[in-house]
Every structure is written in C-alpha cells, then in structure tokens.
Design a protein around this motif. Structure first.
Motif, PDB file in Angstrom:
ATOM      1  N   ALA A 127      31.479 -24.279  45.832  1.00 34.82           N
ATOM      2  CA  ALA A 127      32.777 -24.124  45.172  1.00 34.82           C
ATOM      3  C   ALA A 127      33.764 -23.544  46.166  1.00 34.82           C
ATOM      4  O   ALA A 127      33.495 -22.540  46.817  1.00 34.82           O
ATOM      5  N   LYS A 128      34.924 -24.177  46.294  1.00 36.42           N
ATOM      6  CA  LYS A 128      35.948 -23.688  47.211  1.00 36.42           C
ATOM      7  C   LYS A 128      36.435 -22.326  46.740  1.00 36.42           C
ATOM      8  O   LYS A 128      36.521 -22.068  45.538  1.00 36.42           O
ATOM      9  N   PRO A 129      36.769 -21.444  47.684  1.00 34.76           N
ATOM     10  CA  PRO A 129      37.194 -20.083  47.313  1.00 34.76           C
ATOM     11  C   PRO A 129      38.335 -20.044  46.299  1.00 34.76           C
ATOM     12  O   PRO A 129      38.313 -19.219  45.385  1.00 34.76           O
ATOM     13  N   TYR A 130      39.315 -20.942  46.438  1.00 35.19           N
ATOM     14  CA  TYR A 130      40.437 -20.890  45.497  1.00 35.19           C
ATOM     15  C   TYR A 130      39.992 -21.265  44.089  1.00 35.19           C
ATOM     16  O   TYR A 130      40.528 -20.751  43.096  1.00 35.19           O
ATOM     17  N   LYS A 131      38.992 -22.143  43.977  1.00 34.11           N
ATOM     18  CA  LYS A 131      38.473 -22.504  42.660  1.00 34.11           C
ATOM     19  C   LYS A 131      37.684 -21.335  42.068  1.00 34.11           C
ATOM     20  O   LYS A 131      37.764 -21.075  40.861  1.00 34.11           O
ATOM     21  N   GLN A 132      36.902 -20.647  42.898  1.00 38.25           N
ATOM     22  CA  GLN A 132      36.195 -19.458  42.424  1.00 38.25           C
ATOM     23  C   GLN A 132      37.195 -18.415  41.920  1.00 38.25           C
ATOM     24  O   GLN A 132      36.982 -17.788  40.885  1.00 38.25           O
ATOM     25  N   PHE A 133      38.293 -18.259  42.661  1.00 40.29           N
ATOM     26  CA  PHE A 133      39.327 -17.304  42.264  1.00 40.29           C
ATOM     27  C   PHE A 133      39.935 -17.694  40.923  1.00 40.29           C
ATOM     28  O   PHE A 133      40.075 -16.858  40.017  1.00 40.29           O
ATOM     29  N   LEU A 134      40.293 -18.971  40.764  1.00 34.28           N
ATOM     30  CA  LEU A 134      40.934 -19.421  39.528  1.00 34.28           C
ATOM     31  C   LEU A 134      39.998 -19.295  38.329  1.00 34.28           C
ATOM     32  O   LEU A 134      40.423 -18.876  37.241  1.00 34.28           O
ATOM     33  N   ILE A 135      38.729 -19.643  38.521  1.00 31.69           N
ATOM     34  CA  ILE A 135      37.767 -19.544  37.426  1.00 31.69           C
ATOM     35  C   ILE A 135      37.570 -18.087  37.019  1.00 31.69           C
ATOM     36  O   ILE A 135      37.591 -17.743  35.826  1.00 31.69           O
ATOM     37  N   THR A 136      37.387 -17.227  38.018  1.00 32.64           N
ATOM     38  CA  THR A 136      37.178 -15.802  37.716  1.00 32.64           C
ATOM     39  C   THR A 136      38.410 -15.196  37.055  1.00 32.64           C
ATOM     40  O   THR A 136      38.303 -14.465  36.064  1.00 32.64           O
ATOM     41  N   LEU A 137      39.593 -15.509  37.590  1.00 34.32           N
ATOM     42  CA  LEU A 137      40.833 -14.979  37.012  1.00 34.32           C
ATOM     43  C   LEU A 137      41.039 -15.473  35.587  1.00 34.32           C
ATOM     44  O   LEU A 137      41.388 -14.691  34.687  1.00 34.32           O
ATOM     45  N   SER A 138      40.800 -16.760  35.366  1.00 36.71           N
ATOM     46  CA  SER A 138      41.026 -17.319  34.029  1.00 36.71           C
ATOM     47  C   SER A 138      40.029 -16.791  33.008  1.00 36.71           C
ATOM     48  O   SER A 138      40.279 -16.837  31.808  1.00 36.71           O
ATOM     49  N   ALA A 139      38.895 -16.268  33.476  1.00 37.53           N
ATOM     50  CA  ALA A 139      37.925 -15.660  32.566  1.00 37.53           C
ATOM     51  C   ALA A 139      38.253 -14.198  32.310  1.00 37.53           C
ATOM     52  O   ALA A 139      38.157 -13.707  31.185  1.00 37.53           O
ATOM     53  N   ILE A 140      38.659 -13.488  33.379  1.00 37.52           N
ATOM     54  CA  ILE A 140      38.924 -12.057  33.244  1.00 37.52           C
ATOM     55  C   ILE A 140      40.232 -11.769  32.514  1.00 37.52           C
ATOM     56  O   ILE A 140      40.306 -10.861  31.677  1.00 37.52           O
ATOM     57  N   PHE A 141      41.282 -12.537  32.811  1.00 36.58           N
ATOM     58  CA  PHE A 141      42.601 -12.237  32.250  1.00 36.58           C
ATOM     59  C   PHE A 141      42.605 -12.151  30.719  1.00 36.58           C
ATOM     60  O   PHE A 141      43.100 -11.167  30.152  1.00 36.58           O
ATOM     61  N   PRO A 142      42.051 -13.147  30.003  1.00 32.34           N
ATOM     62  CA  PRO A 142      42.034 -13.020  28.533  1.00 32.34           C
ATOM     63  C   PRO A 142      41.243 -11.803  28.054  1.00 32.34           C
ATOM     64  O   PRO A 142      41.616 -11.177  27.058  1.00 32.34           O
ATOM     65  N   LEU A 143      40.179 -11.471  28.788  1.00 32.74           N
ATOM     66  CA  LEU A 143      39.371 -10.319  28.384  1.00 32.74           C
ATOM     67  C   LEU A 143      40.150  -9.011  28.530  1.00 32.74           C
ATOM     68  O   LEU A 143      39.956  -8.081  27.748  1.00 32.74           O
ATOM     69  N   THR A 144      41.040  -8.931  29.531  1.00 30.39           N
ATOM     70  CA  THR A 144      41.818  -7.701  29.714  1.00 30.39           C
ATOM     71  C   THR A 144      42.823  -7.513  28.581  1.00 30.39           C
ATOM     72  O   THR A 144      43.345  -6.403  28.397  1.00 30.39           O
TER      73      THR A 144
END
Length: 197
Positions: A127-144
């Motif tokens: 997985a490209k780093p930017y995709k890892q970043f987007l997936i992680t961010l899109s999962a964490i943001f709603p949880l916050t």
C-alpha cells in the motif's frame, strides 16, 4: 526467525511487549498438484485456530497474478496468546500433515502496530504511503467525533473522568481500541482493491 525467499525477516516475538496486539502473516506455497488438498487443510486448521484464546480474526489471501503463495493473516490480542497458538501441539501436528505438500517451509512474520493492517500482498504489492495515510485518517477522524459524544454522559456522571487529562486519555484509549479491534480489520479488507491497486 531468519530471512526467507520472500526477502523478509520475521520480527522476533521476544522483542514485542507481551500485551501488544499482534498480527502473524504466514506465507505458504502448496505444490500445484496439491492445491485441493491444501484448501481442505485450510478448512481444517482455521476453525482450530479460532478456538484459541486471544484470536480476533483470520484472513486468507489466495495466490494472485504470478504468485503461488497463500497468505494467512492472523490477529491476536497479545503476543502471549499468539505464541499459545503458534507453539501448540495441535498446530504442530496440522502443519506436519501439510508439510509434504508445500514447496518450501512456511514463512511466519510477526508484526505489531498499525503496520500490520497494511501487510504486503502476494506478488509484492504494498500500500502506498499516501493511501495508508488516507485510510487511517478516514477511520480515525469519525471516531474523534463519535467517541467524545458517546462518552459525554459518562464524564458528566463521574466528574473525575471529566478532568482534562483523564478525559483525553479515556478518549484516546477508546479510539485506539476501536481502531485496532473493530474498525481496521474490516475496513482495510473492504478497501483492499483500491489500497493495493
């Protein structure tokens, strides 16, 4: 554990904190004429692994493109419980049963942290780093947003938990737990085609 034909070196389990959630990535290459036998073996060993304490999930990634490797991804809640499965007599016997049908010895890689949700796919796809970043961010943001809202009544009921440092710690702990145990195992599987495309 040493480097193998995949060019990777398994992380030593004695270097991992005992209470750390872990993932084991097991790569096996069945003989071409033994694919059916191997598939039957998977149906036999997976239910056994699922009965072990600490088992959280398992995914089987079948050969893709030019790769002939099966990748089995096991999630356990602690390294101690993972070792309970990997070192068990029943697993040793099951692996011994399939060993004559494998091209080479299995490769076992133990990983911790969020990295294990982005395990390289068969054929070397990562997985490209930017995709890892987007997936992680899109999962964490709603949880916050959701977690503080859900915990709000608890903070109001127990004023001590509402103190700034304790409140932030509780929110952070809940977000991390949800990410590791609930969200990421399913989310990365759901978006895997895009993630590794």
């Amino acid at each position: 554990m040493s480097a193998d034909e995949y060019g990777s070196t398994a992380q030593r389990s004695d270097e991992i904190k005992l209470d750390t959630p872990v993932t084991t990535v097991i790569r096996q290459r069945p003989l071409p004429e033994a694919i059916s036998r191997y598939e039957d073996w998977l149906k036999e060993i997976i239910p056994v692994a699922q009965k072990f304490a600490g088992h959280q999930s398992v995914s089987v990634i079948r050969p893709q493109a030019k790769s002939d490797a099966y990748t089995i991804v096991l999630h356990f809640d602690t390294i101690t419980k993972l070792r309970g499965w990997l070192d068990s007599d029943i697993r040793a016997q099951l692996v011994e049963n399939i060993r004559p049908f494998l091209v080479v010895e299995e490769n076992i890689d133990i990983q911790t942290g969020f990295e294990f949700w982005f395990t390289p796919q068969p054929g070397g796809k990562t997985a490209k780093p930017y995709k890892q970043f987007l997936i992680t961010l899109s999962a964490i943001f709603p949880l916050t947003i959701i977690v503080p809202w859900l915990l709000g009544p608890l903070f109001a009921w127990l004023p001590l938990l509402g103190l700034p440092v304790i409140r932030q710690f509780a929110i952070a702990a809940a977000v991390v737990a949800l990410m590791i145990y609930v969200v990421m195992p399913h989310y990365t599987r759901f978006v895997s085609r895009w993630l590794y495309g």
